[in-house]
Design a protein around this motif. Structure first.
Motif, PDB file in Angstrom:
ATOM      1  N   MET A  37      -4.925   4.794  -2.010  1.00 19.43           N
ATOM      2  CA  MET A  37      -3.554   5.144  -1.648  1.00 19.43           C
ATOM      3  C   MET A  37      -3.197   6.483  -2.281  1.00 19.43           C
ATOM      4  O   MET A  37      -3.358   6.667  -3.485  1.00 19.43           O
ATOM      5  N   VAL A  39       0.046   8.699  -2.812  1.00 18.59           N
ATOM      6  CA  VAL A  39       1.504   8.625  -2.736  1.00 18.59           C
ATOM      7  C   VAL A  39       2.080  10.027  -2.878  1.00 18.59           C
ATOM      8  O   VAL A  39       1.892  10.682  -3.906  1.00 18.59           O
ATOM      9  N   ALA A 129      -4.856   5.360   2.685  1.00 22.64           N
ATOM     10  CA  ALA A 129      -3.464   5.257   3.134  1.00 22.64           C
ATOM     11  C   ALA A 129      -2.639   6.295   2.386  1.00 22.64           C
ATOM     12  O   ALA A 129      -2.571   6.268   1.158  1.00 22.64           O
ATOM     13  N   CYS A 131       0.963   7.592   1.552  1.00 24.35           N
ATOM     14  CA  CYS A 131       2.217   6.839   1.506  1.00 24.35           C
ATOM     15  C   CYS A 131       3.377   7.692   0.998  1.00 24.35           C
ATOM     16  O   CYS A 131       3.186   8.717   0.350  1.00 24.35           O
TER      17      CYS A 131
END
Length: 275
Positions: A37, A39, A129, A131
């Motif tokens: 992830m 961010v 991902a 995010c």
């Protein structure tokens, strides 16, 4: 060791990187993957639109009235960055975040396959991902805080999650072994000539996994582990600098040599020497 290095958080000024996945949860099963992830700290999602805005950030408001449970639309509240508008669909007087445009922008040669909300590599080992963060506890999850239960998590754990979030901090930048370390496998001690060494953690984890299957004579799993080690080294997954990459190729060469693939071992050692 595999579980440790695959559960990690690192944070910088503009973004945070979190790794997890089935290995990070203590499960090593067929089809297990590594979830990554990223961010973006420069974009913030908020449920309360009355908050004080930072002019240097971009803000989106959650709208859940016409979405399925667990989903939301993100309406642009504020941004001074033109590229943010390029990631949005215009609907009347408003701009809404486009998941499709966002994934197209962040896709790379290594992460080109759309896998739900993620981008995956062609082998299906890594899920990426990218995010946006929300610093406030969102309204759809409010009932979770107060609902009654007799099990885990308790009220103290819940309050800690609400205040600090769910991120688990466990950073391993490298695995440093001193001279004559008893933690080094004999297969490495012989090759490294008892010199101190620093090994990238994911590389070392794959090598240990390879050694386990090699000594247990698990041919297929040994081959799979060797392929994982090669992919990690070639694609520089969690390899911070050229010195670590050189050592990773040295480890890869040792693994190839143990498996009997002398030609591939020579190529790996040459790569290590060139770096």
């Amino acid at each position: 060791m595999m579980n440790t290095v695959r559960d990690d958080l690192s944070s910088g000024k503009r973004q945070a990187s979190i790794t997890s996945g089935s290995f990070g949860e203590g499960l090593e099963m067929r089809g297990g993957d590594l979830d990554i992830m990223i961010v973006w700290k420069e974009i913030e999602v908020c449920g309360d639109t009355s908050i004080l805005l930072n002019p240097n950030k971009s803000y989106f408001a959650m709208e859940t009235d016409f979405t399925q449970p667990g989903f939301t639309q993100l309406r642009l509240l504020h941004s001074s960055h033109y590229n943010i508008f390029q990631l949005c669909d215009e609907r009347g007087a408003n701009f809404y975040f486009s998941n499709t445009a966002f994934k197209q922008m962040v896709s790379t040669k290594n992460f080109a396959i759309v896998h739900g909300p993620c981008l995956s590599d062609k082998e299906g080992i890594f899920d990426l991902a990218v995010c946006c963060q929300s610093k406030s506890w969102i309204a759809p999850a409010m009932q979770w805080i107060t609902r009654s239960n007799n099990g885990w998590p308790g009220i103290d754990v819940k309050q800690s999650i609400v205040q600090h979030g769910l991120w688990k901090l466990l950073r391993i930048d490298s695995v440093l072994f001193s001279e004559y370390s008893t933690l080094l496998p004999d297969d490495l001690k012989i090759k490294l000539e008892s010199n101190p060494c620093s090994i990238p953690p994911l590389v070392y984890a794959h090598f240990l996994r390879f050694l386990c299957h090699f000594h247990l004579n698990n041919v297929r799993k040994c081959r799979d582990s060797l392929e994982d080690l090669k992919l990690t080294t070639d694609e520089e997954y969690f390899i911070a600098n050229p010195e670590d990459k050189a050592f990773a190729y040295c480890i890869l060469g040792i693994a190839f040599e143990l498996s009997g693939d002398i030609e591939s071992a020579k190529q790996a050692f040459v790569q290590s020497w060139r770096l």
